[in-house]
Design an enzyme around this catalytic site. Structure first.
Site, mmCIF file in Angstrom:
data_model
loop_
_atom_site.group_PDB
_atom_site.id
_atom_site.type_symbol
_atom_site.label_atom_id
_atom_site.label_comp_id
_atom_site.label_asym_id
_atom_site.label_seq_id
_atom_site.Cartn_x
_atom_site.Cartn_y
_atom_site.Cartn_z
ATOM 1 N N GLU A 1 -22.549 -24.830 -22.819
ATOM 2 C CA GLU A 1 -22.590 -25.226 -21.330
ATOM 3 C C GLU A 1 -23.427 -26.228 -21.045
ATOM 4 O O GLU A 1 -24.611 -26.415 -21.386
ATOM 5 C CB GLU A 1 -22.877 -23.960 -20.593
ATOM 6 C CG GLU A 1 -22.148 -22.668 -20.509
ATOM 7 C CD GLU A 1 -22.608 -21.457 -19.968
ATOM 8 O OE1 GLU A 1 -23.295 -21.691 -18.873
ATOM 9 O OE2 GLU A 1 -21.902 -20.489 -19.858
ATOM 10 N N LYS B 1 -19.025 -23.532 -28.592
ATOM 11 C CA LYS B 1 -19.050 -24.151 -27.161
ATOM 12 C C LYS B 1 -20.217 -24.045 -26.482
ATOM 13 O O LYS B 1 -21.114 -23.224 -26.667
ATOM 14 C CB LYS B 1 -17.955 -23.148 -26.367
ATOM 15 C CG LYS B 1 -18.029 -23.523 -24.959
ATOM 16 C CD LYS B 1 -16.845 -22.836 -24.161
ATOM 17 C CE LYS B 1 -17.084 -21.249 -23.659
ATOM 18 N NZ LYS B 1 -18.262 -21.294 -22.805
ATOM 19 N N GLU C 1 -14.426 -24.418 -15.344
ATOM 20 C CA GLU C 1 -14.870 -23.054 -14.549
ATOM 21 C C GLU C 1 -15.205 -23.198 -13.207
ATOM 22 O O GLU C 1 -16.071 -24.051 -12.973
ATOM 23 C CB GLU C 1 -15.836 -22.413 -15.342
ATOM 24 C CG GLU C 1 -15.873 -21.014 -14.782
ATOM 25 C CD GLU C 1 -16.743 -19.886 -15.722
ATOM 26 O OE1 GLU C 1 -17.009 -20.441 -16.823
ATOM 27 O OE2 GLU C 1 -16.842 -18.558 -15.160
ATOM 28 N N ASP D 1 -19.637 -19.043 -28.704
ATOM 29 C CA ASP D 1 -20.623 -19.701 -27.472
ATOM 30 C C ASP D 1 -21.971 -19.697 -28.212
ATOM 31 O O ASP D 1 -22.510 -18.860 -28.671
ATOM 32 C CB ASP D 1 -20.432 -18.772 -26.442
ATOM 33 C CG ASP D 1 -19.689 -19.109 -25.107
ATOM 34 O OD1 ASP D 1 -19.470 -20.430 -25.154
ATOM 35 O OD2 ASP D 1 -19.474 -18.314 -24.230
ATOM 36 N N ASP E 1 -20.218 -15.561 -24.339
ATOM 37 C CA ASP E 1 -21.459 -14.842 -24.069
ATOM 38 C C ASP E 1 -21.146 -14.064 -22.976
ATOM 39 O O ASP E 1 -22.244 -13.409 -22.341
ATOM 40 C CB ASP E 1 -22.560 -15.767 -23.980
ATOM 41 C CG ASP E 1 -22.359 -16.824 -22.884
ATOM 42 O OD1 ASP E 1 -21.249 -16.740 -22.213
ATOM 43 O OD2 ASP E 1 -23.644 -17.573 -22.670
ATOM 44 N N SER E 2 -19.968 -13.991 -22.273
ATOM 45 C CA SER E 2 -19.580 -13.191 -21.201
ATOM 46 C C SER E 2 -19.550 -11.726 -21.820
ATOM 47 O O SER E 2 -19.560 -10.598 -21.076
ATOM 48 C CB SER E 2 -18.140 -13.146 -20.702
ATOM 49 O OG SER E 2 -17.151 -13.418 -21.766
HETATM 50 O O1 KIV Z 1 -18.373 -16.495 -21.850
HETATM 51 C C1 KIV Z 1 -17.124 -16.681 -21.623
HETATM 52 O O2 KIV Z 1 -16.357 -15.888 -21.668
HETATM 53 C C2 KIV Z 1 -16.843 -18.236 -21.352
HETATM 54 C C3 KIV Z 1 -15.405 -17.905 -20.410
HETATM 55 C C4 KIV Z 1 -15.503 -17.531 -19.052
HETATM 56 C C5 KIV Z 1 -15.147 -19.471 -20.363
HETATM 57 O O3 KIV Z 1 -17.531 -19.018 -21.238
#
Ligand code: KIV
Length: 289
Positions: A116, A114, A183, A84, A45-46
């Site tokens: 968080e 993934k 992280e 994500d 989600d970056s």
């Molecule tokens: O969203 C992302 O790119 C991430 C990485 C920085 C691990 O979660």
């Protein structure tokens, strides 16, 4: 071509082989990274920050994630694709989390998701894993929680914070995550966690003792000239390369040097009789036709 499975990623830890993960947001980059041999592509989600230009990952929606996950899945032939779960897609209820995670697999083509969160998210993870959805955990600095944790700051520096991260890691392993992103935590803490857990740890700003590493592709490629945090190594400087290429293109358009004869189609009436084959546009927009 056979896809890398979560079991292969786990076997790497036992074999002492490092896991190599990089973020990807579209098919073209996914194909390059895939062919270069990365083990896993993270549709992070970056993308909200590096692709969409936001100052955080919070505005990213499920529809954005699905769109980019589909593109990456088309480009990845071998690498495992992790998608994500964006902010707001799994926090409200386990039902919603299951529904959204399933969409990333069934519609997006991802091999796992993934999310968080620490020990509070263990019940949600258990539910997803029971539904057949492989889950990668993510603890330490959690960008979706910047408003409650005080921004993009290193986590786990005090003894108390470090103990909480150890509890989070244990809870997530027991809940069934197949791997865990660490992280922005101190190297010593990441080493303790990597030795303690049977699942692989994948670090970003967590030092060399993790079982694998992940970087945001725009960071490792040097796409953003004015952004270079301590934990990033820029392996090239695409910002400069792209900028120079674009300046040259503009210059050649303005001076009439582009397009030249070799980039130009001719009317059939003007093609000489020795040229029997009709000219074809072999591709459009980079995709073979
Ligand atoms: O969203 C992302 O790119 C991430 C990485 C920085 C691990 O979660």
């Amino acid at each position: 071509m056979k896809k890398v499975t979560i079991h292969e990623l786990q076997k790497r830890k036992a074999a002492g082989q490092k896991i190599c993960m990089v973020t990807a947001y579209d098919a073209a980059f996914a194909r390059i990274f895939d062919e270069a041999g990365v083990d896993a592509l993270l549709v992070g989600d970056s993308l909200g920050m590096v692709v969409q230009g936001h100052t955080s990952t919070l505005p990213v929606t499920m529809e954005h994630m699905l769109y980019h996950t589909q593109a990456v899945s088309r480009g990845a032939k071998r690498a495992h694709v992790v998608a994500d779960l964006p902010f707001g897609s799994y926090q409200a209820s386990d039902e919603e989390a299951t529904h959204n995670a399933m969409r990333l697999l069934s519609e997006g083509g991802a091999g796992s998701v993934k999310l968080e969160g620490g020990e509070d998210y263990a019940p949600t993870i258990r539910r997803l894993v029971r539904a057949g959805i492989p889950v990668m955990g993510h603890i330490g600095l959690m960008p979706q929680q910047i408003h409650s944790t005080g921004g993009f700051v290193v986590q786990g520096r005090s003894e108390e914070d470090a103990q909480q991260i150890v509890r989070d890691a244990k809870a997530l392993e027991q809940a069934g995550v197949y791997a865990l992103v660490l992280e922005a935590i101190p190297m010593e803490l990441a080493r303790t966690l990597s030795a303690m857990l049977s699942i692989p740890t994948i670090g970003i700003g967590a030092g060399k003792h993790c079982d694998g590493q992940v970087l945001v592709c725009y960071d490792l490629l040097g796409m953003l000239a004015d952004f270079k945090p301590k934990f990033v190594k820029q392996y090239t400087h695409l910002h400069t390369t792209i900028s120079q290429a674009t300046r040259q293109y503009c210059e050649e358009v303005r001076t009439g040097h582009f397009p030249s004869e070799e980039h130009t189609f001719r009317s059939m009436r003007l093609v000489s009789s020795t040229e029997e084959e009709p000219e074809r546009a072999n591709s459009v927009y980079g995709a073979p036709i």
